[in-house]
Design an enzyme around this catalytic site. Structure first.
Site, short mmCIF file in Angstrom:
data_model
loop_
_atom_site.label_atom_id
_atom_site.label_comp_id
_atom_site.label_asym_id
_atom_site.label_seq_id
_atom_site.Cartn_x
_atom_site.Cartn_y
_atom_site.Cartn_z
N GLU A 142 -40.91 37.40 -14.46
CA GLU A 142 -41.75 36.62 -13.54
C GLU A 142 -40.95 35.51 -12.87
O GLU A 142 -41.11 35.24 -11.68
CB GLU A 142 -42.95 36.03 -14.30
CG GLU A 142 -43.91 37.10 -14.78
CD GLU A 142 -44.93 36.55 -15.78
OE1 GLU A 142 -46.11 36.71 -15.53
OE2 GLU A 142 -44.54 35.98 -16.80
N SER A 147 -47.94 33.81 -26.23
CA SER A 147 -48.96 32.96 -25.65
C SER A 147 -49.40 31.99 -26.72
O SER A 147 -49.50 32.35 -27.90
CB SER A 147 -50.13 33.81 -25.19
OG SER A 147 -51.31 33.04 -25.19
N ASN A 159 -45.28 38.07 -23.19
CA ASN A 159 -45.25 37.87 -21.74
C ASN A 159 -43.84 38.09 -21.17
O ASN A 159 -42.86 37.64 -21.76
CB ASN A 159 -45.72 36.45 -21.40
CG ASN A 159 -47.18 36.24 -21.77
OD1 ASN A 159 -47.96 37.20 -21.75
ND2 ASN A 159 -47.53 35.02 -22.13
N SER A 180 -24.46 11.27 -0.39
CA SER A 180 -24.56 12.68 -0.79
C SER A 180 -23.82 12.93 -2.10
O SER A 180 -23.75 14.07 -2.56
CB SER A 180 -23.98 13.57 0.32
OG SER A 180 -22.63 13.21 0.59
N LYS A 195 -50.20 38.54 -27.42
CA LYS A 195 -49.50 38.73 -26.15
C LYS A 195 -47.99 38.61 -26.23
O LYS A 195 -47.45 37.86 -27.02
CB LYS A 195 -50.02 37.71 -25.12
CG LYS A 195 -51.38 38.14 -24.60
CD LYS A 195 -51.79 37.35 -23.41
CE LYS A 195 -51.03 37.75 -22.19
NZ LYS A 195 -51.25 36.80 -21.11
N ASN A 253 -14.66 15.47 8.62
CA ASN A 253 -15.36 16.62 9.21
C ASN A 253 -14.67 17.94 8.88
O ASN A 253 -15.33 18.92 8.55
CB ASN A 253 -15.46 16.46 10.74
CG ASN A 253 -16.27 15.22 11.11
OD1 ASN A 253 -16.88 14.60 10.24
ND2 ASN A 253 -16.27 14.87 12.38
N LYS A 269 -25.50 21.56 2.09
CA LYS A 269 -24.99 21.94 0.76
C LYS A 269 -26.07 22.28 -0.25
O LYS A 269 -25.96 23.26 -0.98
CB LYS A 269 -24.10 20.83 0.21
CG LYS A 269 -22.76 20.81 0.91
CD LYS A 269 -22.03 19.51 0.69
CE LYS A 269 -21.29 19.07 1.93
NZ LYS A 269 -22.16 18.66 3.06
N TYR A 281 -19.59 18.04 15.12
CA TYR A 281 -20.16 17.59 13.85
C TYR A 281 -21.34 16.65 14.09
O TYR A 281 -21.31 15.82 14.99
CB TYR A 281 -19.10 16.87 13.00
CG TYR A 281 -19.66 16.38 11.68
CD1 TYR A 281 -19.69 17.22 10.57
CD2 TYR A 281 -20.21 15.11 11.56
CE1 TYR A 281 -20.25 16.79 9.37
CE2 TYR A 281 -20.77 14.66 10.36
CZ TYR A 281 -20.78 15.52 9.28
OH TYR A 281 -21.34 15.10 8.10
N GLN A 283 -24.56 17.43 6.68
CA GLN A 283 -24.47 17.06 5.26
C GLN A 283 -25.58 17.74 4.45
O GLN A 283 -25.44 17.91 3.24
CB GLN A 283 -24.57 15.53 5.13
CG GLN A 283 -24.54 15.02 3.70
CD GLN A 283 -24.25 13.55 3.64
OE1 GLN A 283 -23.11 13.12 3.87
NE2 GLN A 283 -25.26 12.74 3.36
N THR A 298 -45.80 56.51 -4.82
CA THR A 298 -45.86 56.00 -3.45
C THR A 298 -47.23 55.35 -3.36
O THR A 298 -48.18 55.87 -3.97
CB THR A 298 -45.71 57.11 -2.39
OG1 THR A 298 -46.79 58.04 -2.56
CG2 THR A 298 -44.39 57.85 -2.51
N HIS A 299 -47.34 54.23 -2.66
CA HIS A 299 -48.60 53.46 -2.62
C HIS A 299 -49.06 53.08 -4.02
O HIS A 299 -50.25 52.90 -4.25
CB HIS A 299 -49.72 54.24 -1.92
CG HIS A 299 -49.30 54.91 -0.66
ND1 HIS A 299 -49.41 54.30 0.58
CD2 HIS A 299 -48.75 56.13 -0.43
CE1 HIS A 299 -48.96 55.14 1.51
NE2 HIS A 299 -48.53 56.24 0.92
N1 ARG Z 1 -20.53 13.80 3.47
C1 ARG Z 1 -20.30 14.29 4.79
C2 ARG Z 1 -20.89 15.69 4.94
O1 ARG Z 1 -21.20 16.28 3.97
C3 ARG Z 1 -18.84 14.33 5.09
C4 ARG Z 1 -18.50 14.29 6.52
C5 ARG Z 1 -18.84 12.97 7.12
N2 ARG Z 1 -18.36 12.85 8.46
C6 ARG Z 1 -18.74 11.92 9.28
N3 ARG Z 1 -18.24 11.95 10.49
N4 ARG Z 1 -19.55 10.96 8.91
O2 ARG Z 1 -21.04 16.21 6.03
#
Ligand code: ARG
Length: 475
Positions: free
Chosen positions: A299, A286, A294, A32, A292, A119, A334, A326, A331, A164-165
């Site tokens: 958007e 454009s 834009n 990660s 144009k 964890n 994020k 956990y 993971q 409205t509408h």
């Molecule tokens: N990279 C892991 C995460 O984002 C860290 C925690 C890992 N913990 C484990 N027991 N393998 O969750």
């Protein structure tokens, strides 16, 4: 291992019970570091606080503590300077930092992970990151509020058709319309503040899930990291991601608000409306149609709300089947949060710029208040002056509108003699009600569109903004 690949050794940080190395695909799916390196500031900060606490509780020696703190400081510098080499084989930010620490200070590095686990470490970092994200989104949203307030004040008495509408309904002031968005963003900010408050508890010291037998001081680490208190339950501490989901929900709703405003900007800037003109800095041309301009930025803001809404869905679905505590699924929490925070920040800032910069074509807005847009004013006049029940007045005006349409004119240009054939109680004083400025000026009920109301609403909103920034500075 695929053919020709060099043999790999077990992970030095958790590989004690392993004799084989991870498969190449294992490393690819497990790693990660590509995204969680964004947690480096929070990770190092939390490690520094944890280390100092371990020393003051007599859990590790002051010498080891000093070496660790110095090493962490150097790593922070290396990362900030772009000199740090993030390695996939160390999986994530936590182990990249720890592995580098071992390179820098040797075996003393191994004491840092006493009485904690990845964890509690990861979720501590993540809470700190989301907290920072809320603070910077707050700033960006406040700038948007200011831009909206300035335009609302400038256009407190600019009349335009209210819809409205998407049908022209009644004349309103443009300032009042913009103030509707100020309200929405204010609710967004209050939701984020609420999320921040609940988020602000420290998981650090929950360790893997059960707490620890070392005499740690969780209240101290919580305080030092700016949390209000430690999370009360160690299992909840490592498995809870409510704070991230709440953040994503707040962000999704805010993005929806921005998307609605963006949609209006697209409409207003279109040639048939021409209510506003976007400056060169907020328009694109454009490549084929030279005439144009834009509204790409509007958007894109409208489109990015899709990502932000999607991010909320992702995390809800990731979470819904997870047993406590956990699991590695966590993971995957994020990226949706990073993506959402990035998209929302850029949208808020772009929107603020576009609002501050747009040119309002007041004459076009005024001209669009045509037809029988003040028909309701006539019905209200009948109720007030002729004491007719509203339902009856509505019906009378309906008949007058029909007559005007037959004569290919409007209520305002219908001769009084024709009007009186339908309702003899109406006299020639009635024509003032068709004036659009009179119409908006009369809407003085609390929260109504009258220019005087808009100016008060702007002043009050500014006062609230000012009070809030004062509070932030005090903190
Ligand atoms: N990279 C892991 C995460 O984002 C860290 C925690 C890992 N913990 C484990 N027991 N393998 O969750």
């Amino acid at each position: 291992m695929t053919h020709g690949e060099a043999p790999r050794s077990p992970n030095p940080l958790w590989g004690g019970r392993f004799s084989g190395s991870p498969a190449e695909i294992m490393e690819r799916i497990n790693t990660s570091i590509g995204f969680d390196k964004r947690l480096y500031t929070q990770d190092i900060r939390a490690s520094q606080i944890h280390c100092s606490m371990l020393v003051s509780q007599g859990i590790i020696s002051p010498e080891n503590g000093t070496a660790i703190l110095q090493g962490l400081e150097q790593i922070m510098q290396e990362i900030t300077d772009g000199l740090f080499v993030f390695k996939k084989e160390f999986e994530d930010i936590h182990m990249n930092v720890e592995a580098r620490l071992a390179e820098l200070i040797g075996s003393a590095a191994g004491h840092l992970h006493t009485a904690r686990s990845r964890n509690d470490q990861v979720v501590t970092d993540f809470r700190l990151w989301v907290r920072d994200a809320i603070d910077s989104i707050n700033q960006a949203a406040t700038l948007l509020q200011k831009a909206l307030l300035d335009q609302a004040e400038r256009h407190a008495d600019t009349v335009m058709p209210g819809f409205t509408h998407l049908q022209a309904a009644q004349p309103i002031t443009f300032g009042h319309h913009l103030m509707a968005y100020v309200e929405m963003i204010e609710r967004d900010l209050s939701r984020l503040a609420d999320t921040r408050l609940r988020l602000n508890e420290s998981p650090l010291g929950a360790a893997a899930l059960a707490g620890t037998s070392f005499p740690i001081d969780r209240h101290c680490t919580a305080r030092e990291l700016g949390f209000n208190q430690p999370c009360l339950n160690s299992i909840d501490a490592v498995s809870d991601r409510d704070f991230a989901i709440e953040f994503l929900a707040d962000a999704a709703l805010c993005a929806v608000h921005l998307s609605r405003l963006a949609e209006e900007i697209v409409l207003w800037a279109s040639a048939p409306f021409h209510f506003i003109s976007l400056s060169d800095s907020f328009s694109t041309g454009s490549s084929i149609m030279p005439q144009k301009r834009n509204p790409d930025i509007a958007e894109l803001i409208r489109a990015k709300s899709g990502r932000v809404i999607g991010a909320l869905q992702s995390l809800l679905i990731i979470m819904k089947g997870l047993p406590l505590s956990y699991a590695k699924d966590l993971q995957e929490d994020k990226e949706p949060v990073f993506e959402s925070a990035d998209a929302l920040s850029v949208c808020l800032t772009a929107m603020a710029g576009m609002i501050a910069d747009m040119c309002v074509n007041t004459d076009v807005m005024r001209a669009a208040c045509n037809g029988n847009i003040t028909a309701t004013d006539l019905a209200d006049w009948l109720v007030m002056k002729a004491k007719i029940p509203f339902r009856q007045a509505h019906n009378t005006v309906g008949r007058l509108v029909k007559l005007a349409e037959e004569r290919r004119c409007t209520l305002a240009t219908l001769p009084i003699s024709d009007i009186q054939k339908i309702e003899p109680l109406i006299d020639s004083n009635v024509y003032r009600v068709f004036d659009i400025d009179n119409s908006v000026r009369s809407r003085t009920s609390f929260g109504g569109t009258a220019p005087a109301n808009v100016l008060i609403a702007v002043a009050e909103a500014r006062r609230r903004l000012f009070a809030k920034s004062g509070e932030r500075e005090k903190k």
